[in-house]
Design a protein around this motif. Structure first.
Motif, PDB file in Angstrom:
ATOM      1  N   SER A 153      -3.052  -4.439   9.382  1.00  0.00           N
ATOM      2  CA  SER A 153      -3.086  -3.103   8.725  1.00  0.00           C
ATOM      3  C   SER A 153      -1.811  -2.129   8.303  1.00  0.00           C
ATOM      4  CB  SER A 153      -3.895  -2.288   9.612  1.00  0.00           C
ATOM      5  OG  SER A 153      -5.044  -2.882   9.895  1.00  0.00           O
ATOM      6  N   VAL A 154      -0.710  -3.329   7.988  1.00  0.00           N
ATOM      7  CA  VAL A 154       0.662  -2.435   7.663  1.00  0.00           C
ATOM      8  C   VAL A 154       1.076  -3.292   6.545  1.00  0.00           C
ATOM      9  CG1 VAL A 154       2.986  -2.416   8.450  1.00  0.00           C
ATOM     10  CG2 VAL A 154       1.159  -2.015  10.134  1.00  0.00           C
ATOM     11  N   TRP A 155       1.805  -2.466   5.666  1.00  0.00           N
ATOM     12  CA  TRP A 155       2.316  -3.110   4.435  1.00  0.00           C
ATOM     13  C   TRP A 155       3.757  -2.780   4.442  1.00  0.00           C
ATOM     14  CZ3 TRP A 155       0.297  -1.915  -1.226  1.00  0.00           C
ATOM     15  CH2 TRP A 155       1.199  -2.668  -2.162  1.00  0.00           C
ATOM     16  N   ARG A 156       4.696  -3.657   4.761  1.00  0.00           N
ATOM     17  CA  ARG A 156       6.069  -3.579   4.875  1.00  0.00           C
ATOM     18  C   ARG A 156       6.769  -3.265   3.474  1.00  0.00           C
ATOM     19  NH1 ARG A 156       6.573  -2.192  10.129  1.00  0.00           N
ATOM     20  NH2 ARG A 156       5.922  -3.695  11.483  1.00  0.00           N
TER      21      ARG A 156
ATOM     22  N   LYS B 255       1.490 -12.738   2.669  1.00  0.00           N
ATOM     23  CA  LYS B 255       2.566 -13.541   3.093  1.00  0.00           C
ATOM     24  C   LYS B 255       3.779 -12.762   3.136  1.00  0.00           C
ATOM     25  CE  LYS B 255       0.547 -17.926   3.124  1.00  0.00           C
ATOM     26  NZ  LYS B 255       1.108 -19.542   2.529  1.00  0.00           N
ATOM     27  N   ARG B 256       4.098 -12.085   1.900  1.00  0.00           N
ATOM     28  CA  ARG B 256       5.185 -11.291   2.037  1.00  0.00           C
ATOM     29  C   ARG B 256       5.262  -9.879   2.541  1.00  0.00           C
ATOM     30  NH1 ARG B 256       5.852  -9.992  -3.855  1.00  0.00           N
ATOM     31  NH2 ARG B 256       4.667  -8.184  -3.109  1.00  0.00           N
TER      32      ARG B 256
END
Length: 67
Positions: free
Chosen positions: A56-59, A46-47
């Motif tokens: 497929s993205v980790w901010r 969620k975060r």
């Protein structure tokens, strides 16, 4: 301890990015046991995925950890 492996692209505000492997667990206790043994960091969908919208993205925040 059952888990799934996912691959994501970690993206920092500077525009730098890296490919990372995530080990996904159904419960927090299993994830914590894995973390205690192997090290690493927690991933919160969620975060870290814009409330699940970014696949497929980790901010990431802050500075990139690797060069």
């Amino acid at each position: 301890m059952k888990f799934q492996i996912r691959h994501v692209q970690a993206i920092w505000p500077s525009g730098q990015y890296e490919n990372w492997r995530l080990y996904c667990f159904a419960d927090h206790a299993s994830a914590q046991a894995f973390l205690d043994h192997f090290g690493g960091m927690m991933f919160d969908p969620k975060r870290d995925r814009d409330n699940g919208k970014a696949r497929s993205v980790w901010r990431r925040t802050g500075e990139a950890l690797r060069n």
